[in-house]
Design an enzyme around this catalytic site. Structure first.
Site, PDB file in Angstrom:
ATOM      1  CG  HIS B 125      -1.932   0.970   1.367  1.00  0.00           C
ATOM      2  ND1 HIS B 125      -1.695   2.280   1.706  1.00  0.00           N
ATOM      3  CD2 HIS B 125      -3.275   0.859   1.180  1.00  0.00           C
ATOM      4  CE1 HIS B 125      -2.851   2.935   1.716  1.00  0.00           C
ATOM      5  NE2 HIS B 125      -3.828   2.102   1.406  1.00  0.00           N
ATOM      6  CG  ASP B 202       0.487  -2.638   6.228  1.00  0.00           C
ATOM      7  OD1 ASP B 202      -0.449  -2.706   7.052  1.00  0.00           O
ATOM      8  OD2 ASP B 202       0.432  -1.953   5.197  1.00  0.00           O
ATOM      9  CD  GLN B 205      -7.037  -4.482   4.006  1.00  0.00           C
ATOM     10  OE1 GLN B 205      -8.046  -5.130   4.248  1.00  0.00           O
ATOM     11  NE2 GLN B 205      -7.080  -3.186   3.731  1.00  0.00           N
ATOM     12  CE  LYS B 228      -7.221  -0.017   6.160  1.00  0.00           C
ATOM     13  NZ  LYS B 228      -8.044   0.492   5.066  1.00  0.00           N
ATOM     14  CB  CYS B 366      -3.504   3.266  -1.679  1.00  0.00           C
ATOM     15  SG  CYS B 366      -4.615   4.610  -1.331  1.00  0.00           S
TER      16      CYS B 366
END
Lengths: 147, 409
Positions: B125, B202, B205, B228, B366
């Site tokens: 991202h 990261d 998600q 999220k 993104c």
């Protein structure tokens, strides 16, 4: 469904899928690139200017049906116009997309894009070609001051 | 527990799902952008502001002590959620983006010099690219990129050639936000650790879909956002091993992150407070705590099973559409489906299905470098959450039929 059919009317689908004047212009004397960071759309507008007259105009783009159709119709309409005339048409077109006022006369095929006014997030798609044209003609900077 | 049996009741817990779009039921399939919020979480935030609103770590009065207790309680809940060894390794930030910027700035300042290398992947991202690119511009370091194959999986066969003695950090997404690929991050971490290279994962998600265990992964940094995974916007978490946080300089200066201030010398507070300057988003941290409790009561495995059913059904239904191409067909996938239809631009598709009440994300997500590598400007992305239904998948597929009608194909 009226809004969506009004947005994607026949003329838009036609110009959006089979755009006119969609090619690089090797003998152009002005050009500019435009970019819409929201959707990643790209356009390159080429101009052949003879003083203030748009002798020829073309573009290449990667974009949605709305932005491609808008660029295609713009190229048809601006060919042979003066920069001042082009500027006036753009202002009327912008007014068409961003207000509820009745459509001004003299916009020709651009009226087909009036449906965009119901979709505020898509107005940028319809005006990207025009902003890029203004960049290419340098209407955003020096010329505006001289005119 | 079988989610589908209780789906009507579960949907009642999320007030935004009752919204009508042009008179049609909303099919919210944009969960990878942000999830909807359970009433329980909204209540927790309102309760905080109504009953115990006060600044934390400051007052000796009743409200301040209550607010501090609730805020630190949220930190402990997060520690448990990601299975961190110590709660002081859990830093509250505004979100994943701020967490990555914190590490790129602070770790970068301490450890990254001219000629060093930072390893990312093609599927990151922008928020896991731009902070590192900025660090490269400041330090003179360079980016090295792990490529992605046609299925949308990381190409790891060449890892030994990508890692070098100049590699200072590796930053990889746990789950791709546009393709849904679940990356083998444990394997990447272990390979990097063979060369003593720290790894940032990261988890933006991942938090909503898979169990996170930072000790099992042995990652050096793990970052995520509340919004999220059914929590509020405005709060996120940076997990970092204590050894790194001790060596890293503060990111922002201000109240709460100091022990002593004179104009001559500043002594920093202990962890985690050294990295939490200013008044934090107390209510949001408390709201996140409530959202995690809500998730726990639904059972992690049941959510994963329900989302797997939605993913498989969605792929099966979409295959019925002519000229549809999937982007991201990894074997190990989260419930995120990315596709293009013919050469119709994703934005046109998004606008048309919106008329039928369907919310999908369209565009580059993104992920511009990833889209460039596929030679496309964007995709349509349907991403599922625990409250989605088979009927909503049908609503999407029926709406997509109309795209072809409008484009007269």
């Amino acid at each position: 469904m009226d809004n969506i059919n009004n947005l994607y009317q026949e003329l838009i689908i036609d110009h959006g899928t089979e755009p006119r004047n969609c090619h690089v212009m090797p003998n152009s004397n002005h050009d500019a690139e435009g970019f819409n960071p929201l959707c990643g759309d790209k356009i390159h507008v080429y101009l052949l200017l003879d003083n203030d007259i748009i002798k020829d105009i073309s573009f290449i783009s990667k974009g949605c049906a709305i932005s491609t159709a808008s660029a295609s119709i713009m190229s048809e309409i601006l060919k042979g116009k003066t920069l001042q005339e082009a500027q006036n048409i753009f202002l009327q077109f912008q007014h068409l997309l961003t207000t509820e006022d009745p459509a001004p006369s003299g916009l020709g095929k651009l009226i087909a894009l009036a449906g965009v006014r119901e979709f505020p997030s898509r107005v940028k798609c319809a005006t990207l070609a025009w902003h890029t044209f203004k960049d290419a003609a340098q209407l955003n900077k020096s010329r505006e001051n001289h005119d | 527990m079988d989610i589908i049996k209780y789906i009507d009741k579960i949907r009642q817990d999320f007030p935004a799902l009752k919204t009508k779009v042009f008179g049609k039921p909303l099919a919210y399939l944009d969960n990878a952008a942000t999830t909807q919020k359970p009433q329980l979480m909204l209540d927790a935030i309102e309760d905080y502001y109504s009953a115990i609103n006060a600044n934390v770590h400051r007052g000796v009065h009743f409200l301040s002590e209550s607010a501090t207790e609730a805020y630190e309680g949220a930190r402990q809940r997060l520690q448990q959620f990601i299975n961190a060894k110590h709660s002081n390794e859990c830093i509250f930030v505004r979100g994943t983006t701020e967490a990555i910027n914190l590490v790129a700035t602070s770790f970068g300042q301490q450890f990254v010099k001219q000629g060093d290398e930072i390893v990312l992947t093609q599927m990151e991202h922008h928020s896991n690219i731009v902070p590192w690119k900025l660090l490269c511009e400041r330090s003179g370091a360079e980016l090295r990129i792990i490529p992605v194959n046609n299925n949308g999986e990381l190409e790891l066969s060449n890892l030994d050639a990508i890692f070098s003695e100049r590699t200072k950090i590796v930053a990889v997404t746990h789950i791709s936000n546009s393709l849904g690929t679940i990356n083998p991050v444990k394997e990447i971490i272990s390979k990097a650790h063979e060369r003593n290279i720290p790894v940032l994962i990261d988890g933006a998600q991942a938090a909503a879909h898979i169990k996170i265990d930072v000790q099992d992964l042995d990652c050096d940094f793990y970052v995520l956002s509340a919004h999220k995974c059914y929590g509020p916007m405005g709060v996120g978490l940076l997990y970092a091993k204590q050894k790194w946080l001790e060596q890293m300089p503060p990111y922002q200066g201000g109240g709460d992150m100091i022990l002593q201030v004179t104009f001559e010398k500043i002594t920093y507070n202990s962890l985690p407070f050294k990295f939490e300057a200013g008044t934090p988003s107390v209510a949001d941290a408390i709201g996140w705590h409530a959202a995690l409790d809500y998730l726990a009561h639904l059972d992690h495995k049941a959510i994963a099973q329900h989302e797997k059913v939605l993913l498989e059904y969605c792929v099966q239904r979409l295959q019925e559409l002519p000229h549809l191409k999937f982007w991201g067909t990894a074997k190990n996938k989260a419930p995120i489906v990315s596709f293009t239809l013919d050469d119709i631009h994703p934005h046109d598709i998004g606008t048309i299905v919106n008329e039928y009440g369907v919310a999908v994300r369209t565009g580059h997500h993104c992920n511009m470098p990833l889209m460039d590598s596929f030679g496309i400007t964007g995709t349509v992305r349907a991403s599922f959450g625990l409250y989605n239904t088979i009927q909503e998948v049908d609503q999407l597929c029926d709406a997509l039929q109309n795209v072809h009608k409008i484009f007269r194909r």
